[in-house]
Design an enzyme around this catalytic site. Structure first.
Site, PDB file in Angstrom:
ATOM      1  N   ILE A 145       1.329   0.303   1.402  1.00 14.43           N
ATOM      2  CA  ILE A 145       1.616  -0.110   0.033  1.00 14.43           C
ATOM      3  C   ILE A 145       0.807  -1.372  -0.243  1.00 14.43           C
ATOM      4  O   ILE A 145       1.107  -2.454   0.267  1.00 14.43           O
ATOM      5  CB  ILE A 145       3.121  -0.360  -0.160  1.00 14.43           C
ATOM      6  N   ASP A 146      -0.237  -1.237  -1.027  1.00 11.74           N
ATOM      7  CA  ASP A 146      -1.158  -2.344  -1.285  1.00 11.74           C
ATOM      8  C   ASP A 146      -1.088  -2.683  -2.768  1.00 11.74           C
ATOM      9  O   ASP A 146      -1.703  -2.016  -3.606  1.00 11.74           O
ATOM     10  CB  ASP A 146      -2.578  -1.951  -0.878  1.00 11.74           C
TER      11      ASP A 146
END
Length: 911
Positions: A784-785
């Protein structure tokens, strides 16, 4: 000879009386001529000495062969009619004593005649079939030789046998060993064109000096008859056993399966024939094998032929697929539609008994139509029975309707092909007289194009349905063309509309060939963002923006702004009460007041100052004043829809598009507090808005709240467009009751929506925050960026059969990727909770891990907050489990929520 004629006449008289009991009147002379014709065509019949249905059918076959060979001029007109009448008498001889007596006497006469024919060959050479000399005639052999047999006697019917008698071959066969049936078949070959030609000619006549015929022993007729009777009884037993086994096997079968008769067992299938068509029973098996084999489960009545040439009939059930198709056609298109009648005629081509017709009609039509058909069928059968009585064929009303003595299926199975044809004509004629119910075109108008259905497929369904209703698509081509436009979806209607009267149905298909699902999706999004429906968007797309002035006819302005004829106005307009300050009579754009007549501040003017008359009080489309204004308006500016309305209307100040994936959203109204003294407000949604799929959440407005009043709304199922100025909620003012409860905060102020106490928590640990998703049903795991704008997939994880294309974009981050590749199509992502959406990720080689960017996280509605230590402690006190969250399925709330709320809270929350 006189005694023989008297017996013959007595038999004919009894036969005449037996026919009279069945209501058939015949002439005595015609019956005598008929039996003379029987003797001429069937010389073997008097020698048999027995009358049964099998031999009588052989007589009928001989009639047919004689007819085919010599033509109709050689056959009496009443031959076939009398044959049918006597056949019915033989079938019913067990139930009528008079018929039994007539048949018994006939058999006695035939037996006596067969003996006299064997001994009186010289007295009646024309009726002599085969000369058999007895011992008593030995003394007369010399006289026969003197008479010159070969030169003076008339030739026999069978020259081969005559030559065999007159030859001097010492190996003449014994007359008792002669195969009479075989000789009969051999004799029939001389005039039957259906038999194959002879490969060898018969032996020539011996023209030498006639010699005395060989004296042969006379065969005892009684012994021969007993032997034949024993053979027939044995054959009957075998046939009964054969039929019993067939019946038992049919009962064990299920569905539409029927018993097949392989050639090895001697069973050959014979298909039903048209009336008048006849196949002689003496044909060889090779010719029968060439007949077309049709599955037996199609016809309710079928006929099979065993190895001995005997025909047997069977009754099978209907094919349920045919019944279902006929039922569907009658219900959807009507009982008398061309498509329905075509199915009925195809079924009627088979042998259907009256019981079969009644069962079929009762299963397909309604109760009322079944009674109408039955009454018409009975009336047609009465007319047919009258014509049959005049013709004298004996096919009465009971046989045609399957009633009386013919109510059983076994009796109806034995009908002649001609009778089946009459039943078919009466049944189909009754079917065609059924009334037409309802609108035949109702089913055609119900054919509409689906949102994603290609236009060509829609037109094909229209043409198919029209062909079944009108008989052919050409008959209703104009009607089909009209429906092709009216029942098309809005996208196809917009494409056809400019050329509607300029092209035909083929042109419609060509115009809509490029309209597909992707076009529909883009059109829906464009219409949603423009605040219109798809139909309105397409109707207004090609319209020129801006109208013409109704005064001067020029473009660029409206009539109220037209200065063309301003000098012609004799009396200038006088301004009324100012809508802004409500203190004096002047134009609103010239008002200089800072407050209104109630002391409320007046917001400054916005926009361009255009000279001209004041537009009057600002109202929305729905009647609420100032709903679309961007200025801060007090509660007093709200209006009611009617004098009896309980609430004040709240409108949206901007155009908003809501989707179900967005969840609850706060919509601005431009209305600010505070409320009137000693009141509080309750926000409720309007019923009309709820019916359109927009859910408005109820809310409470405090008396001391001074911020903007907002509406919490959510799209339930579909995309909802909230236009600017639409009334979507109402504010109900209720009296405020003050109590002595402890006050946490002295003044509410402008604290409004938003939560500072409830968070979606992602614990920061040593492990990387990963997430597993499915792209087009293929699982991918990535980080999750939140710092990545787009989603990036490793090239090593990308399936080779998924297409990718080069892009002109440069991706920058910790590193840089020039001209990366991107998926050629949108992929459907799905998480564990079955939430889904569309994404078009980038593909980069040598990437250590997949990255879920904000283009995906925004669709998932992920919110990452950073609470302080005080809030974390409060959540832990309420039973929060790190990594699991709140809820009774996780760790549960251990203690009830305390009554003491946060003193400086803003928006939702009680911690």
């Amino acid at each position: 000879m006189g005694q023989e004629l008297s017996q013959h006449e007595r038999y004919v008289e009894q036969l005449k009386q037996a026919l009279k009991t069945r209501g058939v009147k015949v002439k005595y002379a015609d019956l005598l001529k008929f039996f003379d014709f029987v003797k001429d065509t069937c010389p073997w019949f008097p020698q048999e000495g027995t009358i049964d249905i099998k031999r009588w059918r052989r007589v009928g076959d001989c009639f047919q062969d004689y007819y085919n060979t010599f033509g109709p001029e050689k056959v009496p007109v009443t031959a076939f009619s009398y044959w049918n009448l006597i056949k019915e008498l033989i079938d019913k001889k067990e139930v009528n004593p008079q018929v039994m007596a007539a048949v018994a006497q006939t058999e006695e006469i035939l037996k006596s005649n067969s003996q006299t024919d064997l001994t009186k060959t010289s007295q009646n050479p024309d009726l002599d079939l085969i000369s058999l000399d007895s011992d008593d005639e030995g003394a007369k052999s010399s006289s026969l030789q003197d008479k010159g047999l070969s030169s003076t006697k008339k030739p026999k019917r069978f020259p081969v046998l005559l030559t065999a008698q007159t030859s001097k071959d010492p190996e003449d066969p014994n007359p008792s060993e002669v195969d009479w049936d075989g000789l009969e078949d051999e004799a029939a070959k001389y005039h039957n064109p259906d038999w194959p030609p002879f490969l060898t000619r018969p032996p020539p006549y011996n023209k030498a000096t006639p010699s005395a015929p060989t004296v042969m022993a006379v065969v005892n007729p009684k012994e021969e008859l007993k032997e034949k009777i024993a053979q027939l009884e044995e054959q009957i037993k075998l046939e009964e056993l054969h039929q019993a086994l067939i019946s038992k096997l049919q009962k064990l079968k299920t569905g539409n399966e029927t018993v097949t008769h392989p050639d090895t067992a001697g069973g050959l299938s014979r298909t039903p024939h048209w009336p008048g068509q006849h196949i002689p029973k003496g044909k060889c098996c090779a010719s029968r094998e060439k007949e077309e084999q049709i599955p037996k489960d199609i016809f309710p009545v079928t006929e099979t032929v065993d190895g001995q040439g005997q025909a047997w009939r069977h009754h099978n059930g209907f094919d349920f697929a045919v019944i279902k198709e006929l039922k569907t056609a009658a219900s959807q298109y009507g009982a008398t539609a061309p498509y329905t009648l075509a199915i009925v005629e195809s079924v009627a081509d088979n042998w259907l008994t009256p019981t079969d017709w009644n069962t079929l009609v009762r299963a397909v039509l309604s109760g009322g139509d079944h009674l109408l058909w039955k009454s018409e069928f009975f009336e047609n059968c009465r007319d047919t029975a009258k014509r049959n009585q005049q013709a004298g064929n004996g096919w009465d009303f009971d046989m045609l309707t399957g009633s009386g003595n013919y109510s059983s299926t076994d009796a109806q199975m034995q009908y002649d092909p001609g009778l089946f044809a009459q039943i078919q004509a009466a049944a189909t004629k009754a079917w065609r007289k059924l009334p037409v119910k309802g609108d035949p075109g109702a089913s055609l108008t119900g054919v509409k194009q689906g949102p994603d259905e290609p236009f060509a497929d829609f037109v094909h369904r229209l043409i198919t349905t029209a062909g079944r209703i009108f008989g052919s698509a050409e008959a209703g081509v104009d009607y089909v063309k009209q429906l092709a436009y009216e029942n098309a979806n809005p996208a196809c209607q917009a494409a056809i509309r400019p050329y509607r009267k300029k092209t035909d149905l083929t042109g419609y298909i060509r115009l809509c060939s490029d309209i597909g699902p992707s076009y529909q999706q883009g059109l829906a999004m464009a219409a949603a963002f423009s605040g219109q429906t798809v139909k309105d968007f397409l109707n207004n797309k090609n319209k020129e923006k801006g109208g013409c002035c109704f005064k001067c006819g020029k473009k660029g302005h409206f009539a109220k702004n037209c200065h063309e004829h301003a000098h012609n106005n004799a009396e200038p307009k006088v301004p009324g009460l100012c809508p802004r300050c409500k203190r004096g009579k002047h134009w609103a754009n010239e008002c200089k007041s800072k407050t209104d007549n109630q002391g409320n501040p007046i917001p400054p003017h916005q926009g361009n100052r255009v000279e001209g008359p004041a537009p009057g009080p600002e109202t929305s489309l729905w009647g609420s004043q100032l709903c679309s204004s961007q200025q801060k308006q007090p509660i007093s500016k709200l209006t009611r829809a009617t004098p009896g309305s309980a609430g004040l209307d709240l409108c949206s100040t901007s155009h908003t598009v809501l989707t179900p994936e967005m969840g609850p959203q706060a919509l601005s109204t431009g209305i600010y507090g505070p409320l009137p003294p000693n009141t509080f407000g309750l926000i409720l949604g309007r019923s009309s808005i709820t019916m359109k799929g927009l859910q408005v959440y109820p809310g409470v407005i405090d008396n001391d709240y001074t911020g903007e009043i907002k509406i919490m709304a959510k799209a339930v199922n579909n995309i909802v467009t909230v236009s600017q100025g639409n009334r979507i909620a109402q504010l109900i003012l209720l009296p405020l009751i003050e109590t002595d409860n402890k006050v946490q905060q002295p003044y509410r102020g402008q604290g409004s929506f938003g939560s500072s106490d409830i968070y979606w928590v992602q614990p920061i640990t040593c492990q990387k925050p990963s997430l597993t998703l499915w792209l087009d049903d293929k699982m991918f795991t990535g980080l999750i960026d939140t710092g990545a704008d787009v989603t990036i997939i490793k090239l090593e994880d990308w399936p080779p059969n998924w297409p990718i294309t080069d892009t002109l974009t440069n991706l920058r981050g910790i590193g840089q990727s020039n001209n990366p590749k991107q998926s050629s199509k949108y992929l459907t992502w799905r998480d564990k909770e079955n939430n889904s959406g569309l994404i078009k990720p980038f593909v980069i080689p040598n990437l250590p891990v997949n990255l879920w960017g904000r283009d995906l996280l925004s669709q998932m509605k992920i919110m990452m907050c950073s609470p302080n230590d005080i809030v974390t402690a409060q959540m832990l006190a309420q039973g929060y489990s790190p990594g699991k969250g709140l809820g009774k399925k996780e760790n549960g709330i251990l203690h009830p929520i305390p009554n003491q709320g946060q003193s400086n809270k803003k928006g939702f929350g009680n911690f």
